[in-house]
Write an enzyme that holds these catalytic residues in place. Sequence first.
Site, PDB file in Angstrom:
ATOM      1  N   LYS A 114       0.831  -1.208   0.000  1.00  0.00           N
ATOM      2  CA  LYS A 114       0.000   0.000   0.000  1.00  0.00           C
ATOM      3  C   LYS A 114       0.862   1.254   0.000  1.00  0.00           C
ATOM      4  CE  LYS A 114      -4.428  -1.759   1.467  1.00  0.00           C
ATOM      5  NZ  LYS A 114      -5.569  -1.749   2.371  1.00  0.00           N
ATOM      6  N   LYS A 194      -4.473 -10.595  -6.362  1.00  0.00           N
ATOM      7  CA  LYS A 194      -5.668 -10.995  -5.622  1.00  0.00           C
ATOM      8  C   LYS A 194      -6.802 -10.024  -5.916  1.00  0.00           C
ATOM      9  CE  LYS A 194      -5.819  -8.665  -1.215  1.00  0.00           C
ATOM     10  NZ  LYS A 194      -6.951  -8.455  -0.399  1.00  0.00           N
ATOM     11  N   LYS A 197     -10.639  -4.454  -3.857  1.00  0.00           N
ATOM     12  CA  LYS A 197     -11.467  -3.288  -4.164  1.00  0.00           C
ATOM     13  C   LYS A 197     -10.624  -2.197  -4.809  1.00  0.00           C
ATOM     14  CE  LYS A 197     -12.866  -4.169  -0.099  1.00  0.00           C
ATOM     15  NZ  LYS A 197     -13.295  -4.203   1.287  1.00  0.00           N
TER      16      LYS A 197
HETATM   17  N1  AQP Z   1      -9.121 -11.776  -2.951  1.00  0.00           N
HETATM   18  C1  AQP Z   1      -9.451 -12.248  -1.766  1.00  0.00           C
HETATM   19  N2  AQP Z   1      -9.576 -13.580  -1.576  1.00  0.00           N
HETATM   20  C2  AQP Z   1      -9.933 -14.078  -0.354  1.00  0.00           C
HETATM   21  N3  AQP Z   1     -10.192 -13.298   0.731  1.00  0.00           N
HETATM   22  C3  AQP Z   1     -10.083 -11.975   0.577  1.00  0.00           C
HETATM   23  N4  AQP Z   1     -10.275 -10.946   1.436  1.00  0.00           N
HETATM   24  C4  AQP Z   1     -10.031  -9.774   0.796  1.00  0.00           C
HETATM   25  N5  AQP Z   1      -9.683 -10.007  -0.485  1.00  0.00           N
HETATM   26  C5  AQP Z   1      -9.704 -11.370  -0.648  1.00  0.00           C
HETATM   27  C6  AQP Z   1     -10.703 -11.099   2.817  1.00  0.00           C
HETATM   28  O1  AQP Z   1     -11.873 -10.297   3.002  1.00  0.00           O
HETATM   29  C7  AQP Z   1     -11.894  -9.795   4.322  1.00  0.00           C
HETATM   30  C8  AQP Z   1     -12.153  -8.324   4.324  1.00  0.00           C
HETATM   31  O2  AQP Z   1     -11.114  -7.667   3.623  1.00  0.00           O
HETATM   32  P1  AQP Z   1     -10.931  -6.087   3.800  1.00  0.00           P
HETATM   33  O3  AQP Z   1     -12.014  -5.377   3.136  1.00  0.00           O
HETATM   34  O4  AQP Z   1     -10.778  -5.760   5.223  1.00  0.00           O
HETATM   35  O5  AQP Z   1      -9.572  -5.702   3.223  1.00  0.00           O
HETATM   36  P2  AQP Z   1      -8.663  -6.217   2.117  1.00  0.00           P
HETATM   37  O6  AQP Z   1      -8.095  -7.559   2.447  1.00  0.00           O
HETATM   38  O7  AQP Z   1      -7.642  -5.177   1.968  1.00  0.00           O
HETATM   39  O8  AQP Z   1      -9.650  -6.309   0.876  1.00  0.00           O
HETATM   40  P3  AQP Z   1      -9.449  -5.585  -0.455  1.00  0.00           P
HETATM   41  O9  AQP Z   1     -10.577  -5.822  -1.349  1.00  0.00           O
HETATM   42  O10 AQP Z   1      -8.094  -5.951  -0.991  1.00  0.00           O
HETATM   43  O11 AQP Z   1      -9.527  -4.057  -0.010  1.00  0.00           O
HETATM   44  P4  AQP Z   1      -8.669  -2.843  -0.430  1.00  0.00           P
HETATM   45  O12 AQP Z   1      -8.429  -2.973  -1.911  1.00  0.00           O
HETATM   46  O13 AQP Z   1      -9.512  -1.663  -0.072  1.00  0.00           O
HETATM   47  O14 AQP Z   1      -7.395  -2.913   0.360  1.00  0.00           O
HETATM   48  C9  AQP Z   1     -10.544 -10.150   4.961  1.00  0.00           C
HETATM   49  O15 AQP Z   1     -10.715 -11.254   5.817  1.00  0.00           O
HETATM   50  C10 AQP Z   1      -9.692 -10.523   3.797  1.00  0.00           C
HETATM   51  O16 AQP Z   1      -8.721 -11.503   4.147  1.00  0.00           O
END
Ligand code: AQP
Length: 327
Positions: A114, A194, A197
Amino acid sequence: MSKRKRILSGIQPSGTIHIGNYFGAVENWVRLMADYDCFFTIVDLHAITVTYDPALLPQRVWDAALDNMAAGLDPEKCTIFVQSHVPEHTELCWLLTCVTPLGELGRMTQFKEKSERERENVTTGLLNYPILMAADVLIYKADAVPVGEDQTQHLEFTREVARRFNGRFGDYFPEPAVLIGRGARVMGLDGMSKMSKSLDNFIGIGEEPEAIWEKLRPAKTDEARKRRSDPGNPDRCNIFSYHKLVTPEAGLREIVAGCTGATIGCIDCKKIFHRNLMKVLDPIRERRRSLAEHPDRVRDALAEGARKARLAARETLDGAKKLMGLL
Ligand code: AQP
């Protein structure tokens, strides 16, 4: 009767919940409600560690609440709340900051990724993110944390923070176990990283079927399969990894046979996946529509959730302060 074990997990209000979040975490949360004392939180304080628009944040928190409740989180069976409504999280975070060595934070994979993306705005909040996450978990003395694979490093860090605190001030925090969901690491539509968002490579759980199809049509498949008549290799195809999340065993066997024998083309395979995915997402979209028409249900759930969460959080925080010698 034995006391139920407790779990805590969170999701960022940084856009719609995608199928990675759903199959990696939320689907598991819904299942676990039957057996655990569950706390689920919308982590708005984590969302402000990167550049964001304050005018959009309230709507995003609201959307996250609707999405999660539509996906099956039932306020009658779990405690669902917004992180910033329980200020004890940030107070414990400070206490834990004082037992965390600086060096470990900069080595976290998520911080490195990040901060690379955020070059102009690498805040101390982003660096301290894992300590706040440790506080989110430890303040409920959670026995386990259901997450996707990407969060295992932060969970190991949380366990380390608990060990340090316990070593210095006496045995207080349990070291939480990690519960990985079925879709441990769902890849994005680009097949490269992966599903995330912030990378805009996702399928949102609330998106309309046509919009999802428009995203799926150009999505990456087995690159070696140039023409329909070429035999494909499902193990090299991202769409096949999606199928494993929604397609029953018999259907999977047909796809393997059809793909390797070149009787099913990539577009056919995507159509079958789309159909099977909609069987999961249609009821969620329907419940979301209905909840949006009754916003008081969501507001009440969040208010009651924060009240219950604060009771549990206050008790743990008071105990931690006492052990640390704070009057
Ligand atoms: N691609 C993924 N596959 C499996 N699990 C996932 N999680 C996120 N992406 C995947 C799981 O979803 C839960 C919530 O995630 P989060 O919103 O707290 O944050 P994140 O992991 O940072 O998700 P994003 O979509 O990647 O968000 P951004 O892009 O905003 O940083 C967690 O349990 C995570 O493991």
